[in-house]
Design an enzyme around this catalytic site. Structure first.
Site, PDB file in Angstrom:
ATOM      1  N   LYS A 227     -16.577  88.880  26.309  1.00  0.00           N
ATOM      2  CA  LYS A 227     -16.981  87.943  27.258  1.00  0.00           C
ATOM      3  C   LYS A 227     -15.951  87.065  27.972  1.00  0.00           C
ATOM      4  CE  LYS A 227     -21.923  88.416  26.788  1.00  0.00           C
ATOM      5  NZ  LYS A 227     -23.269  87.787  26.454  1.00  0.00           N
ATOM      6  N   ARG A 261     -24.051  91.951  18.743  1.00  0.00           N
ATOM      7  CA  ARG A 261     -24.044  92.933  19.867  1.00  0.00           C
ATOM      8  C   ARG A 261     -22.606  93.190  20.489  1.00  0.00           C
ATOM      9  NH1 ARG A 261     -24.553  93.291  25.463  1.00  0.00           N
ATOM     10  NH2 ARG A 261     -25.801  94.719  26.309  1.00  0.00           N
TER      11      ARG A 261
HETATM   12  C1  9MG Z   1     -27.842  92.775  27.788  1.00  0.00           C
HETATM   13  N1  9MG Z   1     -26.781  91.534  27.229  1.00  0.00           N
HETATM   14  C2  9MG Z   1     -25.659  91.097  27.679  1.00  0.00           C
HETATM   15  N2  9MG Z   1     -25.254  90.137  27.085  1.00  0.00           N
HETATM   16  C3  9MG Z   1     -26.121  90.007  26.078  1.00  0.00           C
HETATM   17  C4  9MG Z   1     -26.426  88.979  24.898  1.00  0.00           C
HETATM   18  O1  9MG Z   1     -25.582  88.070  24.703  1.00  0.00           O
HETATM   19  N3  9MG Z   1     -27.484  89.056  23.913  1.00  0.00           N
HETATM   20  C5  9MG Z   1     -28.456  90.008  24.291  1.00  0.00           C
HETATM   21  N4  9MG Z   1     -29.406  90.020  23.641  1.00  0.00           N
HETATM   22  N5  9MG Z   1     -28.321  90.858  25.433  1.00  0.00           N
HETATM   23  C6  9MG Z   1     -27.221  90.740  26.316  1.00  0.00           C
END
Ligand code: 9MG
Length: 283
Positions: A227, A261
């Protein structure tokens, strides 16, 4: 007392969250911000999912709508056309625990019918019909904080209270709405939503204060992989953000995250396991 459930029932799968797990990202969008839509073709998507599982991912998160800043929304049918074949193939061929990254009620229902085991909704079931649809699937749901919509969320994010209080209050409100609709807390996870309507300073402070979310007593998921918060602090383009991301992963696990994630599964599994090995010695 920590009441966070250790095991989530995800359809046919049981997900043990007594230790932190890695969720691999599988974007099936032509405009995905970090994989350039390389996994749109079904066979590619399947092989990518297979590799992430082999590298130690416990969950594969399949998303058909881009949520990167500035992205436009797509129709439910377009989203379904992208996601459904991939969910079906991952379940049928790999028996994978598939999470579906969607805010769309039709996609939630159809994915559950195809064997998905979790719903990941960046809009926390706020879309019309989403709460009822998610409840009817019987699957766990990750509720995520955001301010605004992907189209405009990064324009000028501001909060009247400290970011961790704003996020905790919003998530508590959404948890209450879910419970009122019959979605039991055993089926809920929460996520602070790094990068969703937040400045770099908001994101850094939120990670620093992540333990504030422990008060919700629900499993905590985070997503920081590649990010722009990493890009801005380290001045790195998207393809050079892995070391920064691993540092954030270790900190998040230390502050209570149970699902991380990520795009880069193998190094993230090592970072999570190494961090956990240290933390376990303190128990
Ligand atoms: C789909 N998506 C993109 N960034 C995310 C994040 O930080 N958390 C979750 N749960 N989904 C995300």
């Amino acid at each position: 007392m920590n009441l966070t459930p250790a095991t989530l029932i995800c359809g046919r799968h049981r997900l043990d969250l007594s230790y932190p797990r890695v969720m691999g990202i599988l974007n099936v969008t032509p405009d995905s911000f970090s994989d350039g839509g390389r996994h749109v073709a079904l066979e590619d998507a399947l092989r990518h999912g297979e590799r992430m599982l082999a590298e130690g991912a416990a969950i594969i998160d399949v998303g058909g709508e881009s949520t990167r800043p500035g992205a436009d929304e797509i129709s439910p049918q377009q989203e379904l056309d992208r996601v459904a074949p991939v969910v079906e193939a991952l379940v049928r061929e790999l028996d994978a625990l598939v999470s579906v990254d969607t805010s769309c009620p039709e996609v939630m229902r159809a994915s559950a019918a195809l064997g998905a085991g979790m719903i990941n909704d960046v809009r926390s079931l706020e879309r019309e019909g989403a709460l009822a649809a998610a409840t009817s699937t019987g699957l766990p749901v990750c509720l995520m904080h955001r301010q605004g919509e992907p189209r405009d969320m990064q324009q000028a994010p501001r909060y009247d209270v400290p970011i961790e209080e704003a996020v905790a209050d919003y998530l508590a409100e959404r948890v209450a709405a879910c419970k009122a609709a019959g979605l039991r807390s055993e089926r809920l996870l929460v996520d602070p939503g790094f990068g969703f309507g937040k400045t770099v300073e908001h994101n850094l402070r939120l990670l620093n204060r992540l333990e504030r979310l422990a008060a919700l007593e629900l499993p905590l998921m985070v997503g920081m992989s590649r990010k722009s918060m990493i890009g801005k602090v380290l001045e790195r383009p998207v393809e050079e953000r892995l070391p920064g991301g691993l540092a954030l992963t270790a900190l998040a696990v230390e502050r209570g995250a149970r699902i991380v994630r990520v795009h880069d599964v193998a190094p993230s599994v090592d970072a999570v396991n190494m961090t956990w090995a240290v933390l376990k010695e303190g128990c």
